[in-house]
Design an enzyme around this catalytic site. Structure first.
Site, PDB file in Angstrom:
ATOM      1  N   SER A 138      63.012 -46.581 -13.716  1.00  0.00           N
ATOM      2  CA  SER A 138      61.660 -46.759 -13.176  1.00  0.00           C
ATOM      3  C   SER A 138      60.990 -47.875 -13.963  1.00  0.00           C
ATOM      4  O   SER A 138      61.418 -48.190 -15.087  1.00  0.00           O
ATOM      5  CB  SER A 138      60.870 -45.453 -13.373  1.00  0.00           C
ATOM      6  OG  SER A 138      59.490 -45.652 -13.138  1.00  0.00           O
ATOM      7  N   TYR A 151      57.916 -38.143 -18.415  1.00  0.00           N
ATOM      8  CA  TYR A 151      58.604 -39.052 -17.478  1.00  0.00           C
ATOM      9  C   TYR A 151      58.899 -40.394 -18.152  1.00  0.00           C
ATOM     10  O   TYR A 151      60.014 -40.922 -18.059  1.00  0.00           O
ATOM     11  CB  TYR A 151      57.707 -39.235 -16.254  1.00  0.00           C
ATOM     12  CG  TYR A 151      58.317 -39.980 -15.087  1.00  0.00           C
ATOM     13  CD1 TYR A 151      59.091 -39.314 -14.137  1.00  0.00           C
ATOM     14  CD2 TYR A 151      58.102 -41.343 -14.911  1.00  0.00           C
ATOM     15  CE1 TYR A 151      59.632 -39.988 -13.050  1.00  0.00           C
ATOM     16  CE2 TYR A 151      58.639 -42.025 -13.829  1.00  0.00           C
ATOM     17  CZ  TYR A 151      59.395 -41.347 -12.896  1.00  0.00           C
ATOM     18  OH  TYR A 151      59.932 -42.014 -11.826  1.00  0.00           O
TER      19      TYR A 151
HETATM   20  P1  NAD Z   1      62.054 -37.305  -4.172  1.00  0.00           P
HETATM   21  O1  NAD Z   1      61.222 -36.183  -4.672  1.00  0.00           O
HETATM   22  O2  NAD Z   1      61.845 -37.837  -2.799  1.00  0.00           O
HETATM   23  O3  NAD Z   1      63.600 -36.947  -4.310  1.00  0.00           O
HETATM   24  C1  NAD Z   1      64.119 -36.349  -5.460  1.00  0.00           C
HETATM   25  C2  NAD Z   1      65.498 -35.821  -5.158  1.00  0.00           C
HETATM   26  O4  NAD Z   1      65.978 -35.171  -6.336  1.00  0.00           O
HETATM   27  C3  NAD Z   1      65.530 -34.771  -4.045  1.00  0.00           C
HETATM   28  O5  NAD Z   1      66.730 -34.889  -3.304  1.00  0.00           O
HETATM   29  C4  NAD Z   1      65.515 -33.453  -4.828  1.00  0.00           C
HETATM   30  O6  NAD Z   1      66.071 -32.369  -4.106  1.00  0.00           O
HETATM   31  C5  NAD Z   1      66.360 -33.851  -6.010  1.00  0.00           C
HETATM   32  N1  NAD Z   1      66.176 -32.982  -7.151  1.00  0.00           N
HETATM   33  C6  NAD Z   1      65.030 -32.641  -7.784  1.00  0.00           C
HETATM   34  N2  NAD Z   1      65.299 -31.780  -8.779  1.00  0.00           N
HETATM   35  C7  NAD Z   1      66.635 -31.592  -8.769  1.00  0.00           C
HETATM   36  C8  NAD Z   1      67.531 -30.807  -9.552  1.00  0.00           C
HETATM   37  N3  NAD Z   1      67.091 -30.025 -10.559  1.00  0.00           N
HETATM   38  N4  NAD Z   1      68.842 -30.838  -9.250  1.00  0.00           N
HETATM   39  C9  NAD Z   1      69.302 -31.595  -8.217  1.00  0.00           C
HETATM   40  N5  NAD Z   1      68.507 -32.348  -7.454  1.00  0.00           N
HETATM   41  C10 NAD Z   1      67.205 -32.343  -7.744  1.00  0.00           C
HETATM   42  O7  NAD Z   1      61.871 -38.448  -5.279  1.00  0.00           O
HETATM   43  P2  NAD Z   1      62.136 -40.035  -5.238  1.00  0.00           P
HETATM   44  O8  NAD Z   1      60.821 -40.696  -5.292  1.00  0.00           O
HETATM   45  O9  NAD Z   1      63.111 -40.402  -4.202  1.00  0.00           O
HETATM   46  O10 NAD Z   1      62.782 -40.214  -6.685  1.00  0.00           O
HETATM   47  C11 NAD Z   1      64.153 -40.451  -6.906  1.00  0.00           C
HETATM   48  C12 NAD Z   1      64.330 -41.106  -8.266  1.00  0.00           C
HETATM   49  O11 NAD Z   1      63.654 -42.364  -8.262  1.00  0.00           O
HETATM   50  C13 NAD Z   1      63.735 -40.299  -9.413  1.00  0.00           C
HETATM   51  O12 NAD Z   1      64.590 -40.393 -10.549  1.00  0.00           O
HETATM   52  C14 NAD Z   1      62.427 -41.007  -9.690  1.00  0.00           C
HETATM   53  O13 NAD Z   1      62.019 -40.839 -11.007  1.00  0.00           O
HETATM   54  C15 NAD Z   1      62.814 -42.437  -9.382  1.00  0.00           C
HETATM   55  N6  NAD Z   1      61.669 -43.314  -9.095  1.00  0.00           N
HETATM   56  C16 NAD Z   1      60.847 -43.077  -8.038  1.00  0.00           C
HETATM   57  C17 NAD Z   1      59.780 -43.942  -7.800  1.00  0.00           C
HETATM   58  C18 NAD Z   1      58.845 -43.763  -6.654  1.00  0.00           C
HETATM   59  O14 NAD Z   1      57.835 -44.490  -6.599  1.00  0.00           O
HETATM   60  N7  NAD Z   1      59.093 -42.873  -5.713  1.00  0.00           N
HETATM   61  C19 NAD Z   1      59.573 -45.029  -8.640  1.00  0.00           C
HETATM   62  C20 NAD Z   1      60.439 -45.227  -9.712  1.00  0.00           C
HETATM   63  C21 NAD Z   1      61.490 -44.373  -9.931  1.00  0.00           C
END
Ligand code: NAD
Length: 256
Positions: A138, A151
């Site tokens: 991130s 985080y």
């Molecule tokens: P999201 O909530 O849409 O998806 C998260 C996924 O992780 C889901 O499939 C959920 O079921 C799974 N998950 C959560 N806890 C879990 C566990 N204990 N075991 C197995 N699976 C688990 O989130 P997202 O925004 O798609 O985020 C995905 C990644 O991208 C994360 O690591 C997040 O930190 C990173 N990220 C997101 C953003 C953003 O703006 N959305 C920005 C930077 C980084």
């Protein structure tokens, strides 16, 4: 390009992971999905692209379940060639109010799971002398925001881990890199938008405008598809010598 390779994408029932999984499948990789909630539709979407699709419901906070998932990948797919460590959660609070259980969960899911999947995937990658580990970190792996101590700690840790393992495998056909998205409109961010809307008395459109204006100069959300295409590039021969980078896709967030 990725025909015959198997990709495991953690946390791919939703958001970024789902987008990355679809992109890898569209380029020919077999895909193992992981994550909570409904997964049949996501799995069917992958299979419809003409590749083998699988699913394992391991909880990424539990090392023994991660071990079972990696054993499933070996038994059913002959191992993992492309490992995308993506599963992650968020919790927002000042450090003095941060629930200890939330801290532990964020470190386990966002950081330690990456250690467990990687340590279990690397031996077979070394044997094949080819592998890709792509960690979805991130911008918060590069800079901080208030109220996100767990985080930010986990994501900085992911980038450090990426560099260390990239060095350990530097002379092999394995590459280890991180991708650092800025804001991506997924359920994880929608929860933060909803909370801000409630606190500020703004509607969804205004909450989005304010969120972007605060950090992301392009004023555009990064998309899961853009992150999927970057993942595919990192899997390509053009990226054979890209090792240990943390590549931001953040509309200029960390250029400020
Ligand atoms: P999201 O909530 O849409 O998806 C998260 C996924 O992780 C889901 O499939 C959920 O079921 C799974 N998950 C959560 N806890 C879990 C566990 N204990 N075991 C197995 N699976 C688990 O989130 P997202 O925004 O798609 O985020 C995905 C990644 O991208 C994360 O690591 C997040 O930190 C990173 N990220 C997101 C953003 C953003 O703006 N959305 C920005 C930077 C980084």
């Amino acid at each position: 390009m990725l025909k015959g390779k198997t990709a495991l994408v953690t946390g791919s029932t939703s958001g970024i992971g789902h987008g990355v999984a679809k992109c890898l499948a569209a380029h020919g990789a077999n895909v193992i999905l992981n994550g909570f909630g409904e997964y049949e539709a996501a799995k069917a979407e992958i299979a419809a692209l003409g590749v083998k699709a699988g699913y394992h419901g391991a909880d990424m906070s539990k090392p023994e379940e991660i071990e079972a998932m990696m054993a499933y990948a070996t038994q059913e797919f002959g191992g993992v060639d492309i490992l995308v460590n993506n599963a992650g959660i968020q919790h927002v609070a000042n450090v003095e109010d941060f629930p200890v259980t939330k801290w532990d969960a964020i470190i386990a899911i966002n950081l330690s799971s990456t250690f467990h999947t990687t340590r279990l995937a690397i031996p077979a990658m070394r044997e094949k002398n080819w592998g890709r580990v792509i960690n979805i970190a991130s911008t918060h792996g590069l800079v901080a925001s208030a109220q996100k101590s767990a985080y930010v700690s986990a994501k900085h840790g992911v980038i450090g881990f990426t560099k260390a393992v990239a060095l350990e495998t530097a002379t092999t056909g394995i590459t280890v890199n991180a991708i650092c998205p800025g804001w991506v409109l997924t359920p994880l961010v929608q929860k933060q938008l909803d909370a801000r809307g409630l606190a500020d008395g703004t509607d969804d459109a205004e909450s989005k405008r304010r969120l972007l204006a605060e950090k992301q100069p392009s004023l555009q959300f990064t998309t899961p598809e853009q992150l999927g295409e970057l993942t595919v590039f990192l899997c390509s021969p053009a990226a054979d010598n890209v090792k240990g980078v943390a590549w931001n896709v953040d509309g200029g967030w960390t250029a400020q």
